[in-house]
Write an enzyme that holds these catalytic residues in place. Structure first.
Site, PDB file in Angstrom:
ATOM      1  N   TYR A   1      49.327 -48.927  -8.133  1.00 50.05           N
ATOM      2  CA  TYR A   1      50.386 -49.798  -7.588  1.00 50.05           C
ATOM      3  C   TYR A   1      51.766 -49.168  -7.820  1.00 50.05           C
ATOM      4  CZ  TYR A   1      46.694 -53.399  -7.765  1.00 50.05           C
ATOM      5  OH  TYR A   1      45.516 -54.103  -7.644  1.00 50.05           O
TER       6      TYR A   1
ATOM      7  N   HIS B   1      39.111 -49.127 -11.543  1.00 50.85           N
ATOM      8  CA  HIS B   1      39.626 -49.771 -10.327  1.00 50.85           C
ATOM      9  C   HIS B   1      38.566 -49.861  -9.223  1.00 50.85           C
ATOM     10  CE1 HIS B   1      43.689 -50.433  -8.063  1.00 50.85           C
ATOM     11  NE2 HIS B   1      42.754 -51.198  -7.580  1.00 50.85           N
TER      12      HIS B   1
HETATM   13  N1  LIG Z   1      41.095 -54.617  -7.863  1.00 50.29           N
HETATM   14  C1  LIG Z   1      41.389 -54.425  -6.595  1.00 50.29           C
HETATM   15  O1  LIG Z   1      40.783 -53.576  -5.919  1.00 50.29           O
HETATM   16  C2  LIG Z   1      42.477 -55.232  -5.954  1.00 50.29           C
HETATM   17  C3  LIG Z   1      42.624 -55.243  -4.556  1.00 50.29           C
HETATM   18  C4  LIG Z   1      43.635 -56.043  -4.004  1.00 50.29           C
HETATM   19  C5  LIG Z   1      44.449 -56.800  -4.830  1.00 50.29           C
HETATM   20  N2  LIG Z   1      44.306 -56.763  -6.204  1.00 50.29           N
HETATM   21  C6  LIG Z   1      45.157 -57.571  -7.109  1.00 50.29           C
HETATM   22  O2  LIG Z   1      45.107 -58.926  -6.662  1.00 50.29           O
HETATM   23  C7  LIG Z   1      46.451 -59.405  -6.490  1.00 50.29           C
HETATM   24  C8  LIG Z   1      46.506 -60.489  -5.466  1.00 50.29           C
HETATM   25  O3  LIG Z   1      46.013 -60.048  -4.218  1.00 50.29           O
HETATM   26  P1  LIG Z   1      46.953 -59.811  -2.938  1.00 50.29           P
HETATM   27  O4  LIG Z   1      48.333 -59.498  -3.396  1.00 50.29           O
HETATM   28  O5  LIG Z   1      46.234 -58.832  -2.092  1.00 50.29           O
HETATM   29  O6  LIG Z   1      46.859 -61.178  -2.138  1.00 50.29           O
HETATM   30  P2  LIG Z   1      47.094 -62.734  -2.435  1.00 50.29           P
HETATM   31  O7  LIG Z   1      47.563 -62.959  -3.815  1.00 50.29           O
HETATM   32  O8  LIG Z   1      45.872 -63.435  -1.960  1.00 50.29           O
HETATM   33  O9  LIG Z   1      48.249 -63.071  -1.383  1.00 50.29           O
HETATM   34  C9  LIG Z   1      49.543 -62.573  -1.547  1.00 50.29           C
HETATM   35  C10 LIG Z   1      50.349 -62.951  -0.313  1.00 50.29           C
HETATM   36  O10 LIG Z   1      50.445 -64.374  -0.223  1.00 50.29           O
HETATM   37  C11 LIG Z   1      51.819 -64.765  -0.232  1.00 50.29           C
HETATM   38  N3  LIG Z   1      51.899 -65.992  -1.050  1.00 50.29           N
HETATM   39  C12 LIG Z   1      51.758 -66.099  -2.397  1.00 50.29           C
HETATM   40  N4  LIG Z   1      51.882 -67.374  -2.784  1.00 50.29           N
HETATM   41  C13 LIG Z   1      52.094 -68.113  -1.672  1.00 50.29           C
HETATM   42  C14 LIG Z   1      52.296 -69.486  -1.431  1.00 50.29           C
HETATM   43  N5  LIG Z   1      52.307 -70.375  -2.436  1.00 50.29           N
HETATM   44  N6  LIG Z   1      52.484 -69.891  -0.146  1.00 50.29           N
HETATM   45  C15 LIG Z   1      52.487 -69.005   0.872  1.00 50.29           C
HETATM   46  N7  LIG Z   1      52.299 -67.673   0.719  1.00 50.29           N
HETATM   47  C16 LIG Z   1      52.094 -67.232  -0.560  1.00 50.29           C
HETATM   48  C17 LIG Z   1      52.586 -63.614  -0.846  1.00 50.29           C
HETATM   49  O11 LIG Z   1      53.894 -63.535  -0.337  1.00 50.29           O
HETATM   50  P3  LIG Z   1      55.217 -63.651  -1.303  1.00 50.29           P
HETATM   51  O12 LIG Z   1      55.136 -62.575  -2.327  1.00 50.29           O
HETATM   52  O13 LIG Z   1      56.345 -63.480  -0.326  1.00 50.29           O
HETATM   53  O14 LIG Z   1      55.163 -65.043  -1.904  1.00 50.29           O
HETATM   54  C18 LIG Z   1      51.747 -62.407  -0.370  1.00 50.29           C
HETATM   55  O15 LIG Z   1      52.107 -62.056   0.961  1.00 50.29           O
HETATM   56  C19 LIG Z   1      47.223 -58.120  -6.132  1.00 50.29           C
HETATM   57  O16 LIG Z   1      48.634 -58.303  -6.233  1.00 50.29           O
HETATM   58  C20 LIG Z   1      46.641 -57.156  -7.121  1.00 50.29           C
HETATM   59  O17 LIG Z   1      47.210 -57.377  -8.410  1.00 50.29           O
HETATM   60  C21 LIG Z   1      43.314 -55.993  -6.758  1.00 50.29           C
END
Ligand SMILES: NC(=O)c1ccc[n+]([C@@H]2O[C@H](COP(=O)([O-])OP(=O)(O)OC[C@H]3O[C@@H](n4cnc5c(N)ncnc54)[C@H](OP(=O)(O)O)[C@@H]3O)[C@@H](O)[C@H]2O)c1
Length: 277
Positions: free
Chosen positions: A51, A109
């Site tokens: 990241y 990861h």
């Molecule tokens: N291990 C892996 O392979 C892997 C893969 C993918 C992700 N991850 C981890 O999982 C975390 C979360 O996944 P993600 O970032 O892909 O997706 P997510 O948390 O499902 O969704 C994030 C998105 O939703 C929006 N959002 C958040 N809260 C909201 C709300 N209350 N209302 C409306 N929109 C909202 C955010 O925008 P804003 O920021 O503008 O609020 C962002 O665009 C990542 O940040 C990372 O740490 C790990």
């Protein structure tokens, strides 16, 4: 400040039932977002070498008035650092970039099965935990077969497996296996990032019934099915909304109705074939 309850991992560590995803949180805006989340009550911060924001996460930890010992900083060893020596080196570098004395949770990861080095990587993590540089060790994107292999070859059960998990891909079979083996499930992309999930009628209706938002219904569903979601938000108001899910409960029928949204992986990231370096 919100209080996020914990569960006990198989190594005895108290682990939050909800944490902060940090993918895309970079620079001053990213630091401010993480400081705000800690102020709101988040204690689990999920970063990764890939990241490219470990520096920002470490800086937020130092700037926050919250005691370091109360926080859990989780990072991940990337595919290009698989192997025993490489994993030791990767962790040394993460500690330096984070500017921290220990990492609370380190994850592999991606398993990258064609490289076939995740068992060696796991052995290094076991030794790093002995040396107290890592508190808890786990994996990400591991299948049941991969989990079985590292357990059989080392005798050490991962504390956590962080996988794609949301109502469109509820991972019921893998969650049942985790429960059997004492592995905590963590949900990545818990809100099914940028899909139409939050517009689903069942979520709108349940939000109305419980006097909450569809986002809160989804995050409560994760809590109810026994997985720790790590929603990412840069915005303090949305961070608060996302963490404020411990004041209501869903019934068994409501949980089943949400799980029935299942349709499969959203981004085609099958760990048997998808590899990340
Ligand atoms: N291990 C892996 O392979 C892997 C893969 C993918 C992700 N991850 C981890 O999982 C975390 C979360 O996944 P993600 O970032 O892909 O997706 P997510 O948390 O499902 O969704 C994030 C998105 O939703 C929006 N959002 C958040 N809260 C909201 C709300 N209350 N209302 C409306 N929109 C909202 C955010 O925008 P804003 O920021 O503008 O609020 C962002 O665009 C990542 O940040 C990372 O740490 C790990």
């Amino acid at each position: 400040m919100l209080s996020i309850p914990t569960v006990t991992l198989n190594d005895g560590v108290a682990f939050p039932q909800l944490g902060l995803g940090t993918y895309g949180l970079r620079g001053e805006e990213g630091i401010a977002a993480v400081v705000a989340a800690l102020e709101t009550g988040y204690r689990l911060l999920d970063t990764a070498v890939n990241y490219e924001n470990e520096r920002e996460i470490g800086e937020a930890v130092r700037r926050s008035p919250v005691d370091r010992a109360e926080m859990l900083v989780a990072t991940k060893i990337p595919g290009r650092h698989h192997g025993y020596d490489e994993a030791i080196q990767s962790t040394t570098e993460s500690l330096a970039v984070l500017g921290l004395d220990w990492i609370d949770l380190s994850l592999i990861h991606w398993p990258n099965p064609s490289v076939d080095k995740y068992v060696d990587t796991w052995r290094a993590m076991i030794d790093l935990r002995e040396r107290k540089l890592l508190r808890s060790i786990g994996v990400s994107n591991f299948t049941e077969d991969m989990l079985t292999r590292i357990i059989d070859e080392t005798g050490v059960v991962p504390a956590v497996n962080q996988v794609e998990l949301h109502p469109y891909f509820p991972q019921s079979a893998l969650r049942a296996f985790h429960a059997e083996r004492g592995i905590r499930t963590e949900s990545w992309s818990p809100l099914a990032r940028r899909s139409e999930l939050l517009q689903e009628q069942v979520l709108q209706e349940l939000a109305e019934i419980h006097g909450v938002t569809p986002t809160q219904v989804v995050l409560r569903w994760h809590v109810e099915v026994g997985s720790t979601p790590i929603p990412k938000s840069v915005d303090p108001d949305r961070q608060r909304e996302n963490a404020d899910v411990f004041g209501f409960a869903l019934t068994a029928d409501e949980i089943a109705a949400i799980t029935a949204l299942e349709r499969g992986r959203l981004w085609g990231a099958d760990p048997d074939t998808h590899e990340e370096m």
